[in-house]
Scaffold this active site. Sequence first.
Site, PDB file in Angstrom:
ATOM      1  N   SER A 165       0.831  -1.202   0.000  1.00 45.89           N
ATOM      2  CA  SER A 165       0.000   0.000   0.000  1.00 45.89           C
ATOM      3  C   SER A 165       0.868   1.256   0.000  1.00 45.89           C
ATOM      4  O   SER A 165       1.983   1.248   0.543  1.00 45.89           O
ATOM      5  CB  SER A 165      -0.858  -0.014   1.266  1.00 45.89           C
ATOM      6  OG  SER A 165      -1.422   1.247   1.499  1.00 45.89           O
ATOM      7  N   TYR A 179      -1.710  -1.156  10.956  1.00 44.83           N
ATOM      8  CA  TYR A 179      -2.008  -1.690   9.615  1.00 44.83           C
ATOM      9  C   TYR A 179      -0.836  -1.421   8.676  1.00 44.83           C
ATOM     10  O   TYR A 179      -0.342  -2.323   7.995  1.00 44.83           O
ATOM     11  CB  TYR A 179      -3.296  -1.052   9.059  1.00 44.83           C
ATOM     12  CG  TYR A 179      -3.457  -1.264   7.567  1.00 44.83           C
ATOM     13  CD1 TYR A 179      -3.767  -2.519   7.057  1.00 44.83           C
ATOM     14  CD2 TYR A 179      -3.255  -0.201   6.660  1.00 44.83           C
ATOM     15  CE1 TYR A 179      -3.882  -2.720   5.671  1.00 44.83           C
ATOM     16  CE2 TYR A 179      -3.370  -0.401   5.291  1.00 44.83           C
ATOM     17  CZ  TYR A 179      -3.683  -1.655   4.809  1.00 44.83           C
ATOM     18  OH  TYR A 179      -3.785  -1.854   3.447  1.00 44.83           O
ATOM     19  N   LYS A 194       2.103  -3.954   6.509  1.00 38.17           N
ATOM     20  CA  LYS A 194       2.536  -3.898   5.099  1.00 38.17           C
ATOM     21  C   LYS A 194       4.056  -3.737   5.028  1.00 38.17           C
ATOM     22  O   LYS A 194       4.727  -4.397   4.234  1.00 38.17           O
ATOM     23  CB  LYS A 194       1.850  -2.734   4.375  1.00 38.17           C
ATOM     24  CG  LYS A 194       0.337  -2.889   4.238  1.00 38.17           C
ATOM     25  CD  LYS A 194      -0.036  -4.087   3.393  1.00 38.17           C
ATOM     26  CE  LYS A 194      -1.524  -4.306   3.279  1.00 38.17           C
ATOM     27  NZ  LYS A 194      -1.888  -5.630   2.773  1.00 38.17           N
TER      28      LYS A 194
END
Length: 349
Positions: free
Chosen positions: A129, A153, A157
Amino acid sequence: MAKTVLVTGGAGYIGSHTVLQLLLAGFKAVVVDNLENSSEVAIKRVAELAGEFGKNIIFHKIDIRDKEALEKVFASTTFDAVIHFAGLKAVGESVHKPLLYYNNNIIGTINLLEVMSAHGCKKLVFSSSATVYGWPKEVPCTEEFDLSATNPYGRTKLFIEEICRDIHISDPDWSIILLRYFNPVGAHPSGHIGEDPRGFPNNLMPFVQQVAVGRRPALTVFGNDYSTKDGTGVRDYIHVVDLSDGHISALQKLFDGSEIGCEVYNLGTGKGTSVLEMVAAFEKASGKEIPLVIAGRRPGDAEIVYASTAKAEKELHWKAKYGIEEMCRDQWNWASMNPWGYGCPDPAD
Ligand code: NAD
Ligand code: UDP
């Protein structure tokens, strides 16, 4: 011979669109998904939309943390590659439940990589992302920028990207493409598949969509005092079908025999659009007024984020085709046909 691809999280928003593009491109797809944030109806509709290729999809309701179940899938089929979408993605939730995110996203990925390795499947496309750019000091974001994370989050990644780089260093047989998505929006032009988030939508366009169909009274605009054209945050919105096509290009790169190693590509349009511009485009496409409530900045939000697309264009031969008009048109088409997402009958059924 058709190549067979395992798609984790293939019932989800980006996964379902990508599985459709895979089938249409002649691949066989095996989807594993625990349906935590998706519906099996999406799989059924993908098979229908794929027409004669619809027979080339198999679905298993599996949690990727269940190693035994994953083992069984790998024992029964030889995979040419894996596209790994499965993961939790709500930034706010990750702040409150970091262990859930580390458990699901990181342990799930380690499990998958171990099973892939044990079965000699060492070609992977991973959903990273633009969040790994943190608060970029300048734009457009190039793949060489320093990486950082502003929430759990984002850290999942970042960690998974690092894990992928490490396993490639340890075993050069691995070929891994990390795709850094910018802001996927829109839906398949048929209106039969689209984004259907559970609960309160975190992202801009699912929220706008729910206001347009009368499920919510107004959109809260998080900040109108940024140093941007109209004071609202700027992002690089990309049509989900363009994004899905980027995965086909990545797979082709994995299969074309070139030395890939562990390579990273941005998938964006290279154009920045503000919240108010996006709302105006959606109002035009839908003919609906979106009432706005201006609020303070959302904690953690970057001001302006958009992609440099040069590397993907040059090396993946991929470029986004659609603009915000098409994104809003297709988002509205999906929303108006399915105001309650997969929770209500498809008019075509
Ligand atoms: P989504 O929630 O619609 O899809 C993810 C799918 O993974 C869901 O179907 C969910 O049920 C499944 N899943 C989650 N944990 C699982 C597990 N342990 N085992 C099996 N299945 C599991 O989300 P999406 O928008 O399609 O995102 C797909 C991927 O792309 C995610 O990894 C996400 O972090 C990443 N991504 C998304 C965006 C975005 O804005 N949508 C942006 C950048 C990156
Ligand atoms: N945004 C907003 N209201 C919302 C959701 C988002 O004003 O209800 C803004 C947000 O502040 C950002 C942009 O819309 O400037 C895109 O937000 P989103 O969460 O979709 O993507 P991200 O910030 O993760 O790139």
